[in-house]
Motif scaffolding. Structure first.
Motif, PDB file in Angstrom:
ATOM      1  N   VAL A   1       0.831  -1.205   0.000  1.00 62.10           N
ATOM      2  CA  VAL A   1       0.000   0.000   0.000  1.00 62.10           C
ATOM      3  C   VAL A   1       0.863   1.251   0.000  1.00 62.10           C
ATOM      4  CG1 VAL A   1      -1.778   1.259   1.294  1.00 62.10           C
ATOM      5  CG2 VAL A   1      -1.876  -1.233   1.128  1.00 62.10           C
ATOM      6  N   GLN A   2       2.025   1.171   0.623  1.00 63.01           N
ATOM      7  CA  GLN A   2       2.934   2.311   0.622  1.00 63.01           C
ATOM      8  C   GLN A   2       3.321   2.700  -0.804  1.00 63.01           C
ATOM      9  OE1 GLN A   2       6.457   1.924  -0.150  1.00 63.01           O
ATOM     10  NE2 GLN A   2       7.097   4.004   0.352  1.00 63.01           N
ATOM     11  N   ALA A   3       3.705   1.710  -1.611  1.00 69.03           N
ATOM     12  CA  ALA A   3       4.056   1.995  -3.004  1.00 69.03           C
ATOM     13  C   ALA A   3       2.835   2.485  -3.776  1.00 69.03           C
ATOM     14  CB  ALA A   3       4.642   0.742  -3.662  1.00 69.03           C
ATOM     15  N   GLY A   4       1.689   1.854  -3.552  1.00 69.22           N
ATOM     16  CA  GLY A   4       0.477   2.253  -4.258  1.00 69.22           C
ATOM     17  C   GLY A   4       0.080   3.683  -3.979  1.00 69.22           C
ATOM     18  N   LEU A   5       0.200   4.103  -2.730  1.00 69.64           N
ATOM     19  CA  LEU A   5      -0.176   5.469  -2.368  1.00 69.64           C
ATOM     20  C   LEU A   5       0.819   6.483  -2.908  1.00 69.64           C
ATOM     21  CD1 LEU A   5      -1.843   7.565  -0.981  1.00 69.64           C
ATOM     22  CD2 LEU A   5      -1.022   6.758   1.223  1.00 69.64           C
ATOM     23  N   GLU A   6       2.108   6.204  -2.785  1.00 71.05           N
ATOM     24  CA  GLU A   6       3.102   7.134  -3.318  1.00 71.05           C
ATOM     25  C   GLU A   6       2.997   7.253  -4.842  1.00 71.05           C
ATOM     26  OE1 GLU A   6       4.854   9.205  -1.838  1.00 71.05           O
ATOM     27  OE2 GLU A   6       5.411   8.496   0.156  1.00 71.05           O
ATOM     28  N   ASP A   7       2.800   6.141  -5.532  1.00 69.95           N
ATOM     29  CA  ASP A   7       2.716   6.180  -6.997  1.00 69.95           C
ATOM     30  C   ASP A   7       1.451   6.889  -7.468  1.00 69.95           C
ATOM     31  OD1 ASP A   7       5.145   4.842  -7.369  1.00 69.95           O
ATOM     32  OD2 ASP A   7       4.197   2.878  -7.234  1.00 69.95           O
ATOM     33  N   THR A   8       0.350   6.699  -6.748  1.00 72.76           N
ATOM     34  CA  THR A   8      -0.895   7.373  -7.101  1.00 72.76           C
ATOM     35  C   THR A   8      -0.772   8.870  -6.867  1.00 72.76           C
ATOM     36  OG1 THR A   8      -2.194   5.393  -6.626  1.00 72.76           O
ATOM     37  CG2 THR A   8      -3.378   7.488  -6.644  1.00 72.76           C
ATOM     38  N   ASN A   9      -0.198   9.250  -5.740  1.00 70.80           N
ATOM     39  CA  ASN A   9       0.010  10.669  -5.469  1.00 70.80           C
ATOM     40  C   ASN A   9       0.945  11.311  -6.489  1.00 70.80           C
ATOM     41  OD1 ASN A   9      -1.620  10.507  -3.248  1.00 70.80           O
ATOM     42  ND2 ASN A   9      -0.043  10.935  -1.734  1.00 70.80           N
TER      43      ASN A   9
ATOM     44  N   LEU B   1      -4.799 -21.377  20.340  1.00 66.94           N
ATOM     45  CA  LEU B   1      -3.524 -20.675  20.185  1.00 66.94           C
ATOM     46  C   LEU B   1      -3.759 -19.188  19.965  1.00 66.94           C
ATOM     47  CD1 LEU B   1      -0.392 -20.870  19.767  1.00 66.94           C
ATOM     48  CD2 LEU B   1      -0.897 -21.043  17.303  1.00 66.94           C
ATOM     49  N   ARG B   2      -3.035 -18.362  20.680  1.00 70.66           N
ATOM     50  CA  ARG B   2      -3.097 -16.913  20.505  1.00 70.66           C
ATOM     51  C   ARG B   2      -1.826 -16.428  19.817  1.00 70.66           C
ATOM     52  NH1 ARG B   2      -8.281 -14.857  21.370  1.00 70.66           N
ATOM     53  NH2 ARG B   2      -9.261 -16.134  22.991  1.00 70.66           N
ATOM     54  N   VAL B   3      -2.005 -15.482  18.921  1.00 69.97           N
ATOM     55  CA  VAL B   3      -0.887 -14.927  18.163  1.00 69.97           C
ATOM     56  C   VAL B   3      -0.773 -13.450  18.494  1.00 69.97           C
ATOM     57  CG1 VAL B   3       0.012 -14.442  15.861  1.00 69.97           C
ATOM     58  CG2 VAL B   3      -1.179 -16.599  16.304  1.00 69.97           C
ATOM     59  N   ALA B   4       0.427 -12.998  18.858  1.00 70.29           N
ATOM     60  CA  ALA B   4       0.660 -11.590  19.186  1.00 70.29           C
ATOM     61  C   ALA B   4       1.537 -10.950  18.121  1.00 70.29           C
ATOM     62  CB  ALA B   4       1.325 -11.471  20.551  1.00 70.29           C
ATOM     63  N   ALA B   5       1.159  -9.754  17.687  1.00 71.06           N
ATOM     64  CA  ALA B   5       1.959  -9.018  16.710  1.00 71.06           C
ATOM     65  C   ALA B   5       3.245  -8.521  17.353  1.00 71.06           C
ATOM     66  CB  ALA B   5       1.158  -7.844  16.167  1.00 71.06           C
ATOM     67  N   ALA B   6       4.292  -8.487  16.566  1.00 71.40           N
ATOM     68  CA  ALA B   6       5.530  -7.868  17.037  1.00 71.40           C
ATOM     69  C   ALA B   6       5.286  -6.364  17.179  1.00 71.40           C
ATOM     70  CB  ALA B   6       6.666  -8.125  16.054  1.00 71.40           C
ATOM     71  N   PRO B   7       5.599  -5.768  18.308  1.00 66.25           N
ATOM     72  CA  PRO B   7       5.273  -4.356  18.505  1.00 66.25           C
ATOM     73  C   PRO B   7       5.940  -3.413  17.519  1.00 66.25           C
ATOM     74  CG  PRO B   7       6.711  -5.169  20.256  1.00 66.25           C
ATOM     75  CD  PRO B   7       6.253  -6.361  19.483  1.00 66.25           C
ATOM     76  N   ASP B   8       7.050  -3.831  16.949  1.00 62.70           N
ATOM     77  CA  ASP B   8       7.759  -2.972  15.993  1.00 62.70           C
ATOM     78  C   ASP B   8       7.652  -3.504  14.561  1.00 62.70           C
ATOM     79  OD1 ASP B   8       9.249  -5.251  16.503  1.00 62.70           O
ATOM     80  OD2 ASP B   8      11.188  -4.229  16.517  1.00 62.70           O
ATOM     81  N   ALA B   9       6.590  -4.238  14.264  1.00 64.33           N
ATOM     82  CA  ALA B   9       6.446  -4.819  12.924  1.00 64.33           C
ATOM     83  C   ALA B   9       6.180  -3.761  11.865  1.00 64.33           C
ATOM     84  CB  ALA B   9       5.324  -5.851  12.918  1.00 64.33           C
ATOM     85  N   ASN B  10       5.461  -2.701  12.234  1.00 56.60           N
ATOM     86  CA  ASN B  10       5.057  -1.698  11.242  1.00 56.60           C
ATOM     87  C   ASN B  10       5.217  -0.297  11.835  1.00 56.60           C
ATOM     88  OD1 ASN B  10       3.877  -0.785   8.740  1.00 56.60           O
ATOM     89  ND2 ASN B  10       1.915  -0.541   9.794  1.00 56.60           N
ATOM     90  N   PRO B  11       6.435   0.077  12.169  1.00 55.20           N
ATOM     91  CA  PRO B  11       6.626   1.354  12.863  1.00 55.20           C
ATOM     92  C   PRO B  11       6.484   2.548  11.927  1.00 55.20           C
ATOM     93  CG  PRO B  11       8.745   0.387  12.356  1.00 55.20           C
ATOM     94  CD  PRO B  11       7.714  -0.620  11.946  1.00 55.20           C
ATOM     95  N   ARG B  12       6.224   3.699  12.505  1.00 54.18           N
ATOM     96  CA  ARG B  12       6.287   4.943  11.751  1.00 54.18           C
ATOM     97  C   ARG B  12       7.745   5.165  11.371  1.00 54.18           C
ATOM     98  NH1 ARG B  12       2.658  10.274  12.700  1.00 54.18           N
ATOM     99  NH2 ARG B  12       3.896  11.766  11.504  1.00 54.18           N
TER     100      ARG B  12
ATOM    101  N   PRO C   1       0.503   1.595   5.468  1.00 53.09           N
ATOM    102  CA  PRO C   1      -0.026   2.869   5.962  1.00 53.09           C
ATOM    103  C   PRO C   1      -1.253   2.678   6.851  1.00 53.09           C
ATOM    104  CG  PRO C   1       0.571   3.061   3.659  1.00 53.09           C
ATOM    105  CD  PRO C   1       0.689   1.612   4.004  1.00 53.09           C
ATOM    106  N   LYS C   2      -1.334   3.512   7.868  1.00 49.12           N
ATOM    107  CA  LYS C   2      -2.417   3.411   8.825  1.00 49.12           C
ATOM    108  C   LYS C   2      -3.681   4.117   8.333  1.00 49.12           C
ATOM    109  CE  LYS C   2      -2.293   1.872  12.363  1.00 49.12           C
ATOM    110  NZ  LYS C   2      -2.676   0.479  12.749  1.00 49.12           N
ATOM    111  N   VAL C   3      -4.826   3.556   8.758  1.00 48.04           N
ATOM    112  CA  VAL C   3      -6.129   4.203   8.575  1.00 48.04           C
ATOM    113  C   VAL C   3      -6.630   4.475   9.989  1.00 48.04           C
ATOM    114  CG1 VAL C   3      -8.423   4.019   7.547  1.00 48.04           C
ATOM    115  CG2 VAL C   3      -6.472   2.922   6.424  1.00 48.04           C
ATOM    116  N   ASN C   4      -6.180   5.581  10.547  1.00 50.77           N
ATOM    117  CA  ASN C   4      -6.425   5.887  11.951  1.00 50.77           C
ATOM    118  C   ASN C   4      -7.791   6.488  12.222  1.00 50.77           C
ATOM    119  OD1 ASN C   4      -3.789   5.138  12.956  1.00 50.77           O
ATOM    120  ND2 ASN C   4      -2.989   6.986  11.983  1.00 50.77           N
ATOM    121  N   GLY C   5      -8.503   6.876  11.154  1.00 53.55           N
ATOM    122  CA  GLY C   5      -9.759   7.582  11.356  1.00 53.55           C
ATOM    123  C   GLY C   5      -9.538   9.042  11.680  1.00 53.55           C
ATOM    124  N   GLN C   6      -8.479   9.627  11.114  1.00 54.98           N
ATOM    125  CA  GLN C   6      -8.153  11.040  11.321  1.00 54.98           C
ATOM    126  C   GLN C   6      -8.149  11.728   9.953  1.00 54.98           C
ATOM    127  OE1 GLN C   6      -4.362  10.394  13.281  1.00 54.98           O
ATOM    128  NE2 GLN C   6      -5.259  10.725  15.288  1.00 54.98           N
TER     129      GLN C   6
END
Length: 484
Positions: free
Chosen positions: A140-148, A343-354, A363-368
């Motif tokens: 999505v990062q590439a898609g958004l940058e290329d579209t912009n 089984l529970r699966v936990a995301a790595a806290p730094d998997a998708n950092p800013r 890219p985040k869809v934060n509702g902002q």
């Protein structure tokens, strides 16, 4: 049984029962999870960065649309490694619509897709532009940058083709599926702050969109783990490495005929699916029983949570999931046991950092956001489920952006199988809202009583197929529960 079989036959004409839709992920072996770097070490290169994508410029030219009387200029080319198409009517109204296409697997060949409402746009004076994106995969990062970047290059492209144009008076972005994620993220505050190519759109139309960003992958993982648990072969580690060896047993335990006729355990999985995807609502159980709808989710078993190497670490998280096996919100003894032992699966806290430069990899869809956004979502979509709309609404409310959000539920079983009439009506509503300030109608996605109503989704569903719709779509819609 007869109704389900007939519906599958109709869907065979659209996508093939069990076939791959262009917007669905191709079956692939999961990428190996990279080892965590040592302290102070350079982060490992993402698998996505090691892939090579190619573009055949011969596939970019396009002709006029059949039956359209409006004269247009049509341009194509390559921008920053991404191919593009641009169409501008001779009687251009000054408005430009950017289109972001859906997920195309990790196909090494880049492709451009025309916007589905092309006929409406050119006949009403709108220009449109679409990019191949410079990379495939869930990038999505590439898609958004290329579209912009394409939006910013519009006047230069026009000048290069001997038609100097003023900058567009209005910019709208429309996207489907992963492209809907692009469209929703494009108007987010974080994207406006961090994108390399910055564009301020006047409105967005995310269709069948992942507006829950990384929460989508938590849903997919939770569904997969529930299937294994209910089949009596629960996963004990993540990523799941032994799925292929137990796939046949899972299907035997959960279905008499996959996926049309579930067993008692399979009906529990269906109830779990309904709960995971937004709660009881029309069309959901119909979709669960259809192979073209089930397969895109089913083939994600064994995913390692890196989104096929777009990330280096697992982003899927099921720690907060509450599994339910019936329509009663109170947990039965069986449900309590399942929730306590699955089984529970936990995301790595730094998997998708800013990141320090550019957008997050997902890219985040934060509702902002502070421009009109209209969404369309299918009630039966298994691939990008209706629950993503509920997540988006809650985030928008929390951030005070819900006054800019209108959501519409469509009574359709598949992924992105809207009629052109539904798309055009939503686009018209978006533009009118932007131009006049009159907020259009939508559906309440959070009230369980409203969502569970037999007529939910009827307000904005337009079943009659037009000249640009697939021939079988009308037949599919006729076989679904009708509105009273």
């Amino acid at each position: 049984m007869k109704r389900t079989t007939a519906l599958c036959m109709a869907l065979l004409l659209l996508a093939g029962c069990g076939g791959k839709d262009d917007d669905e992920p191709a079956a692939a072996e999961p990428a190996p999870a990279p080892a965590a770097p040592a302290a102070g070490a350079t982060p490992p290169v993402r698998l996505q960065e090691s892939r090579t994508f190619t573009l055949d410029p011969a596939h970019l030219p396009f002709g006029p649309m059949g039956g359209v009387t409006a004269e247009t200029d049509r341009w194509h080319g390559v921008l920053n490694g991404a191919g593009y198409r641009v169409e501008v009517p001779k009687n251009w109204n000054g408005r430009l619509v950017l289109y972001a296409h859906g997920y195309d697997g990790i196909d090494p060949v880049l492709k451009v897709q025309d916007i589905p409402i092309r006929r409406y746009l050119v006949e009403n004076g709108y220009a449109w532009a679409a990019s191949t994106f410079s990379k495939n995969g869930y990038d999505v990062q590439a898609g958004l940058e290329d579209t912009n970047a394409l939006a910013l290059a519009f006047t230069s492209i026009a000048a290069q083709n001997n038609r100097p144009l003023a900058a567009p008076s209005k910019l709208y972005i429309v996207g489907a599926s992963m492209g809907g994620h692009v469209a929703a993220a494009a108007v987010e505050r974080e994207s406006l702050e961090t994108a390399i190519s910055k564009v301020k759109y006047n409105g967005a139309l995310p269709m069948c969109a992942n507006v829950g960003d990384t929460d989508l992958f938590g849903y997919a993982t939770a569904y997969q783990l529930a299937a294994q648990y209910l089949a009596g072969v629960p996963a004990t580690t993540f990523p799941v490495t032994d799925f292929a060896s137990k796939e046949d047993r899972i299907k035997r335990e959960l279905w008499r005929i996959f996926p049309a006729i579930p067993t008692d355990q399979g009906r529990k999985l269906m109830a779990a699916f309904v709960s995971l995807t937004g709660g009881p609502r029309p069309i959901a159980e119909d979709s669960f029983r259809l192979k073209p709808m089930q397969d895109p989710v089913w083939r994600r078993f064994g995913d390692d949570g890196t989104i096929d190497g777009v990330l280096n670490k697992n982003i899927a998280d099921t720690t907060g999931v509450v599994y339910q096996l019936d329509g009663d919100p109170a947990l039965s003894a069986e449900e309590q046991t399942m929730n306590a032992t699955i089984l529970r699966v936990a995301a790595a806290p730094d998997a998708n950092p800013r990141r320090s430069v550019g957008l997050r990899w997902v890219p985040k869809v934060n509702g902002q956001f502070d421009v009109p956004v209209v969404t369309l979502a299918g009630l039966g979509d298994l691939f990008v489920p209706f629950s993503m709309q509920q997540i988006y609404k809650r985030r928008a409310i929390a951030n005070g952006s819900d006054r800019w959000l209108v959501q519409r539920a469509i009574r359709t079983p598949g992924h992105c199988d809207f009629t052109i009439a539904e798309l055009v009506e939503a686009f018209q509503a978006l533009v009118n809202w932007d131009l006049t300030g009159a907020k259009p109608g939508g559906d309440d996605v959070l009230d369980p009583a409203a969502v569970g109503s037999a007529n939910y989704g009827c307000a904005f569903t337009r079943n009659a197929a037009g000249e640009d719709d697939p021939g079988a779509l009308d037949a599919v819609r006729r076989l679904l529960p009708s509105c009273s």
